[in-house]
Scaffold this motif. Sequence first.
Motif, PDB file in Angstrom:
ATOM      1  N   VAL A  81      10.120  22.294   0.449  1.00 26.88           N
ATOM      2  CA  VAL A  81       9.110  22.848  -0.083  1.00 26.88           C
ATOM      3  C   VAL A  81       8.189  21.680  -0.897  1.00 26.88           C
ATOM      4  O   VAL A  81       6.930  21.860  -0.584  1.00 26.88           O
ATOM      5  N   ILE A  82       8.877  21.098  -1.241  1.00 26.29           N
ATOM      6  CA  ILE A  82       8.272  19.864  -1.950  1.00 26.29           C
ATOM      7  C   ILE A  82       7.326  19.070  -0.786  1.00 26.29           C
ATOM      8  O   ILE A  82       6.355  18.663  -1.157  1.00 26.29           O
ATOM      9  N   MET A  83       8.031  18.725   0.357  1.00 26.14           N
ATOM     10  CA  MET A  83       7.380  18.072   1.365  1.00 26.14           C
ATOM     11  C   MET A  83       6.113  18.887   1.607  1.00 26.14           C
ATOM     12  O   MET A  83       4.832  18.305   1.732  1.00 26.14           O
ATOM     13  N   ASN A 118      17.561  28.492 -10.709  1.00 20.39           N
ATOM     14  CA  ASN A 118      16.742  29.506 -11.119  1.00 20.39           C
ATOM     15  C   ASN A 118      15.393  29.043 -11.429  1.00 20.39           C
ATOM     16  O   ASN A 118      14.232  29.643 -11.008  1.00 20.39           O
ATOM     17  N   ASP A 119      15.455  28.031 -12.093  1.00 24.88           N
ATOM     18  CA  ASP A 119      14.154  27.409 -12.556  1.00 24.88           C
ATOM     19  C   ASP A 119      13.255  27.035 -11.340  1.00 24.88           C
ATOM     20  O   ASP A 119      11.876  27.295 -11.294  1.00 24.88           O
ATOM     21  N   MET A 120      13.798  26.349 -10.458  1.00 25.50           N
ATOM     22  CA  MET A 120      13.181  25.922  -9.034  1.00 25.50           C
ATOM     23  C   MET A 120      12.722  27.245  -8.444  1.00 25.50           C
ATOM     24  O   MET A 120      11.599  27.266  -7.884  1.00 25.50           O
ATOM     25  N   THR A 142      -3.671  21.724  -7.290  1.00 32.38           N
ATOM     26  CA  THR A 142      -2.526  22.539  -7.910  1.00 32.38           C
ATOM     27  C   THR A 142      -1.272  22.164  -7.078  1.00 32.38           C
ATOM     28  O   THR A 142      -0.151  22.180  -7.951  1.00 32.38           O
ATOM     29  N   ALA A 143      -1.340  22.212  -5.796  1.00 31.66           N
ATOM     30  CA  ALA A 143      -0.205  22.029  -5.079  1.00 31.66           C
ATOM     31  C   ALA A 143       0.599  20.489  -5.740  1.00 31.66           C
ATOM     32  O   ALA A 143       1.704  20.580  -5.758  1.00 31.66           O
ATOM     33  N   ARG A 188       6.279  19.022 -10.286  1.00 33.19           N
ATOM     34  CA  ARG A 188       7.128  19.706 -11.353  1.00 33.19           C
ATOM     35  C   ARG A 188       8.499  20.022 -10.567  1.00 33.19           C
ATOM     36  O   ARG A 188       9.539  20.091 -11.206  1.00 33.19           O
ATOM     37  N   LEU A 189       8.340  20.489  -9.246  1.00 37.77           N
ATOM     38  CA  LEU A 189       9.659  20.841  -8.659  1.00 37.77           C
ATOM     39  C   LEU A 189      10.504  19.740  -8.429  1.00 37.77           C
ATOM     40  O   LEU A 189      11.494  19.832  -8.519  1.00 37.77           O
TER      41      LEU A 189
END
Length: 163
Positions: free
Chosen positions: A36-38, A96-98, A122-123, A129-130
């Motif tokens: 997802v980060i990528m 859970n936070d992720m 925004t991404a 943050r992730l």
Amino acid sequence: MQDTSMFDHYRQLVRDTTIDDRTLLSTDYFNHFNEVIMLLSMLGDMPDMLDEIVAWTPKTYRQHFEESGLAFAPLAIEAYDHVPTEFRAPFDDAINDMNSLIVEAVANLSAMRDDADMLGFTAADYWQRLQALVDRGSAIVHGSVQDSNPAVTMDQSEIDDLF
């Protein structure tokens, strides 16, 4: 209470794998989130990646390893049941936070689908943050519970010891 004989048994079994022998957790689980980060990091240049981000679904630790095909996956699943609470609780909190952050990102990014500039900006905030949360989770996997939780503070005796 932690069964120390089982913990010690698993500590021996996990040697020579990517499972940390102090915590019985594996950083390999974060590959699921790195995906997802990528995708988030590419969103500014490739807005159509939003569909892949929306389609992403969270996986539990067990699900990740069941589907991973890794040779040590069954051991990672077994060992997870013996992770000491001091690592398991903050690890689960980080996961859970992720997952919550990704749900938030999907909702907010979907709402701005037609504004490519804002979408990319925004991404970028979300993937950074992730990544910080993955770094926190990785610290927990490697046994650094205090370093992984910025809310943890030193007690007076620890402060005195510094001086």
